[in-house]
Design an enzyme around this catalytic site. Structure first.
Site, PDB file in Angstrom:
ATOM      1  N   GLN A  31       0.816  -1.203   0.000  1.00  0.00           N
ATOM      2  CA  GLN A  31       0.000   0.000   0.000  1.00  0.00           C
ATOM      3  C   GLN A  31       0.855   1.260   0.000  1.00  0.00           C
ATOM      4  O   GLN A  31       2.052   1.222   0.321  1.00  0.00           O
ATOM      5  CB  GLN A  31      -0.910   0.006   1.234  1.00  0.00           C
ATOM      6  N   ASP A 155      -7.187  -5.233  14.151  1.00  0.00           N
ATOM      7  CA  ASP A 155      -7.090  -3.794  13.904  1.00  0.00           C
ATOM      8  C   ASP A 155      -6.625  -3.617  12.467  1.00  0.00           C
ATOM      9  O   ASP A 155      -5.474  -3.288  12.193  1.00  0.00           O
ATOM     10  CB  ASP A 155      -6.095  -3.166  14.881  1.00  0.00           C
ATOM     11  N   SER A 156      -7.530  -3.830  11.533  1.00  0.00           N
ATOM     12  CA  SER A 156      -7.162  -3.839  10.119  1.00  0.00           C
ATOM     13  C   SER A 156      -7.504  -2.518   9.455  1.00  0.00           C
ATOM     14  O   SER A 156      -8.167  -1.655  10.036  1.00  0.00           O
ATOM     15  CB  SER A 156      -7.892  -4.970   9.392  1.00  0.00           C
TER      16      SER A 156
END
Length: 278
Positions: A31, A155-156
């Site tokens: 990303q 916790d994505s």
């Protein structure tokens, strides 16, 4: 003045932030990563054009993601944190002295590196001796620890792209198998304002796997939709009541917030039955 326009593909609104300075811009294997500075919010972490946290308000999300399930458990010793490369969830988990081991599982090591550099107050717990960092897919990790975790916290990033595997029925089943008989699982499930159908869909998937499933919320000003929802899956314990005194230092969470964060039972039933006309 430079401005950052948040590109959230599942939000009907657009958030705009004035940029004092671009502190970092790069790309990992997974990303795009950017850190900007804003006069009001301080430093801001952005992944693939979507805001992840700000220095000013990150504690609302991190405290509520972690402390509800940790206090709903009578004695959590082994905790798995999947995602959350910024380290905020790990920081909050470590406030519980009963926790002996934290498996911190993050697929993108560059997010950890950037957070260590620009967000030391968030990533400050990552060098704690109780933390074991694994750079890998969290969906694969939970398959390796059957019956060993007291709490699993996801916790994505948003429920798109490579994070989608962390919201599948197969993944939820793997988490259930990784938990002890009193284990609890929690994940964010987007906004009740903007993503109600997705919230309902994920509640349905969890109800197909866990004996006890519930939903609580917290207001987060910088997340699209603001009214952010957290889904809980439990092997046996009701998550609505703290089972230990709240003796940790927090800025938002406490035992009253814990109880009041859950949807009322009538409203929860109406939500699942798709009786809410909005």
């Amino acid at each position: 003045m430079i401005r950052f326009f948040e590109r959230d593909p599942y939000s009907p609104v657009e958030h705009v932030y004035e940029v004092e300075k671009v502190l970092y811009k790069g790309k990992s294997r997974f990303q795009e990563i950017m850190v900007i500075e804003n006069a009001f919010f301080g430093k801001v972490l952005i992944l693939d054009g979507i805001l992840q946290l700000t220095e000013r308000d990150e504690f609302f999300y991190h405290e509520m993601l972690t402390h509800v399930v940790l206090h709903a458990h009578p004695d959590p010793k082994r905790v798995v944190v999947i995602g959350g490369g910024d380290g905020g969830a790990v920081r909050e988990v470590l406030k519980h002295t009963c926790v002996e081991k934290v498996y911190f599982v993050e697929i993108d090591e560059e997010v950890i590196n950037v957070s260590r550099r620009f967000f030391p107050s968030v990533s400050c717990g990552l060098d704690d001796p109780r933390v074991e960092t694994r750079i890998m897919d969290g969906a694969e990790f939970v398959k390796r620890i059957p019956g060993k975790a007291d709490v699993v916290i996801v916790d994505s990033t948003d429920i798109v792209g490579f994070a989608r595997t962390l919201f599948s029925s197969d993944f939820f089943d793997s988490v259930r198998r990784a938990l002890t008989d009193t284990g609890l699982f929690v994940t964010h499930t987007e906004s009740l304002h903007f993503h109600k159908d997705l919230v309902i869909e994920l509640q349905g998937k969890l109800r197909g796997v866990f004996p006890v499933v519930d939903l609580y919320t917290v207001p987060i000003a910088t997340y699209p939709g603001n009214w952010w929802a957290f889904a809980v899956g439990s092997q046996s314990l009701c998550p609505r009541e703290p089972r230990r005194p709240v003796q940790i230092s927090t800025r938002y969470y406490d035992d009253e917030i814990h109880r009041q964060a859950f949807l009322t039972r009538r409203f929860y039933r109406r939500l699942l039955n798709k009786e809410l006309p909005w």
